[in-house]
Design a protein around this motif. Sequence first.
Motif, PDB file in Angstrom:
ATOM      1  N   VAL A  31      -7.155  12.429  29.873  1.00  0.00           N
ATOM      2  CA  VAL A  31      -6.169  11.445  30.293  1.00  0.00           C
ATOM      3  C   VAL A  31      -4.798  12.094  30.254  1.00  0.00           C
ATOM      4  O   VAL A  31      -4.470  12.807  29.311  1.00  0.00           O
ATOM      5  CB  VAL A  31      -6.171  10.202  29.367  1.00  0.00           C
ATOM      6  N   LYS A  95     -19.806   5.669  32.581  1.00  0.00           N
ATOM      7  CA  LYS A  95     -19.121   4.408  32.849  1.00  0.00           C
ATOM      8  C   LYS A  95     -18.257   3.989  31.665  1.00  0.00           C
ATOM      9  O   LYS A  95     -17.140   3.495  31.838  1.00  0.00           O
ATOM     10  CB  LYS A  95     -20.129   3.306  33.174  1.00  0.00           C
ATOM     11  N   SER A  98     -15.193   6.046  31.614  1.00  0.00           N
ATOM     12  CA  SER A  98     -14.317   5.618  32.703  1.00  0.00           C
ATOM     13  C   SER A  98     -13.533   4.369  32.304  1.00  0.00           C
ATOM     14  O   SER A  98     -12.332   4.263  32.583  1.00  0.00           O
ATOM     15  CB  SER A  98     -15.119   5.347  33.979  1.00  0.00           C
ATOM     16  N   LEU A  99     -14.197   3.420  31.652  1.00  0.00           N
ATOM     17  CA  LEU A  99     -13.490   2.233  31.161  1.00  0.00           C
ATOM     18  C   LEU A  99     -12.410   2.618  30.161  1.00  0.00           C
ATOM     19  O   LEU A  99     -11.287   2.098  30.196  1.00  0.00           O
ATOM     20  CB  LEU A  99     -14.467   1.247  30.527  1.00  0.00           C
ATOM     21  N   GLY A 101     -10.908   5.488  30.025  1.00  0.00           N
ATOM     22  CA  GLY A 101      -9.862   6.172  30.789  1.00  0.00           C
ATOM     23  C   GLY A 101      -8.893   5.188  31.421  1.00  0.00           C
ATOM     24  O   GLY A 101      -7.675   5.365  31.349  1.00  0.00           O
ATOM     25  N   GLU A 102      -9.439   4.136  32.024  1.00  0.00           N
ATOM     26  CA  GLU A 102      -8.587   3.098  32.627  1.00  0.00           C
ATOM     27  C   GLU A 102      -7.670   2.478  31.565  1.00  0.00           C
ATOM     28  O   GLU A 102      -6.480   2.272  31.807  1.00  0.00           O
ATOM     29  CB  GLU A 102      -9.448   1.996  33.263  1.00  0.00           C
ATOM     30  N   GLU A 103      -8.244   2.182  30.423  1.00  0.00           N
ATOM     31  CA  GLU A 103      -7.465   1.551  29.348  1.00  0.00           C
ATOM     32  C   GLU A 103      -6.365   2.478  28.836  1.00  0.00           C
ATOM     33  O   GLU A 103      -5.214   2.067  28.664  1.00  0.00           O
ATOM     34  CB  GLU A 103      -8.402   1.160  28.201  1.00  0.00           C
ATOM     35  N   VAL A 105      -4.982   5.107  30.367  1.00  0.00           N
ATOM     36  CA  VAL A 105      -3.962   5.299  31.403  1.00  0.00           C
ATOM     37  C   VAL A 105      -3.023   4.095  31.416  1.00  0.00           C
ATOM     38  O   VAL A 105      -1.806   4.246  31.522  1.00  0.00           O
ATOM     39  CB  VAL A 105      -4.589   5.547  32.791  1.00  0.00           C
ATOM     40  N   GLY A 106      -3.575   2.901  31.300  1.00  0.00           N
ATOM     41  CA  GLY A 106      -2.739   1.701  31.228  1.00  0.00           C
ATOM     42  C   GLY A 106      -1.806   1.738  30.039  1.00  0.00           C
ATOM     43  O   GLY A 106      -0.618   1.391  30.149  1.00  0.00           O
ATOM     44  N   GLN A 145      -3.329   9.792  35.188  1.00  0.00           N
ATOM     45  CA  GLN A 145      -4.710   9.633  35.652  1.00  0.00           C
ATOM     46  C   GLN A 145      -5.682   9.942  34.521  1.00  0.00           C
ATOM     47  O   GLN A 145      -5.286  10.395  33.453  1.00  0.00           O
ATOM     48  CB  GLN A 145      -4.998  10.598  36.805  1.00  0.00           C
ATOM     49  N   TYR A 146      -6.952   9.735  34.819  1.00  0.00           N
ATOM     50  CA  TYR A 146      -8.012  10.148  33.904  1.00  0.00           C
ATOM     51  C   TYR A 146      -9.112  10.805  34.714  1.00  0.00           C
ATOM     52  O   TYR A 146      -9.238  10.591  35.929  1.00  0.00           O
ATOM     53  CB  TYR A 146      -8.555   8.968  33.085  1.00  0.00           C
ATOM     54  N   ALA A 154      -9.049   9.931  38.497  1.00  0.00           N
ATOM     55  CA  ALA A 154      -8.973   8.564  39.028  1.00  0.00           C
ATOM     56  C   ALA A 154      -7.682   7.921  38.585  1.00  0.00           C
ATOM     57  O   ALA A 154      -7.095   8.261  37.616  1.00  0.00           O
ATOM     58  CB  ALA A 154     -10.158   7.740  38.544  1.00  0.00           C
TER      59      ALA A 154
END
Length: 154
Positions: A31, A95, A98-99, A101-103, A105-106, A145-146, A154
């Motif tokens: 990340v 998966k 990835s979740l 990573g989204e968190e 990055v946020g 990104q991550y 992404a």
Amino acid sequence: MAEIGFSGGDKLEKYLADALASAESAKQLSVGFMSGATYPDGTKVAYVAAINNYGAPGRNIPPRPFFSGMVEQKSPGWGARLGEALKFTDFNGKKALSLMGEEIVGDLKQSITDMDSPPLSPATIARKGFAKPLIDTSHMINSAQYAVDDDEPA
């Protein structure tokens, strides 16, 4: 004393073995500002982010620890969050990462947005037209990104 026995454990054993294999299939979450992220002039976003995070006293740039501060504040909960993500994704490691990573990055983008000290110099405010540190063109914040394993960011 009564004995308790179980039967039909083959399906459970297979499910657990498959879940473990899936969870272990993803090995790394990255990340931040990936190596390919550059400003239009070719300057690496990671380089600019590092200068902003740690400062550059010789260039009169104070540290604004948006990244290291976010990691210090948020990382203690990442293990539990990953466990929740693994359960939510039926133990699919890729998966779940990835979740995460989204968190993260946020959280990183929020940290950039929230950073307000030390204040900018009057000369920088005059050049930019506003007093918000770390935001100029929004290129850095938009470059966070991550990537899971060797996938594209992404």
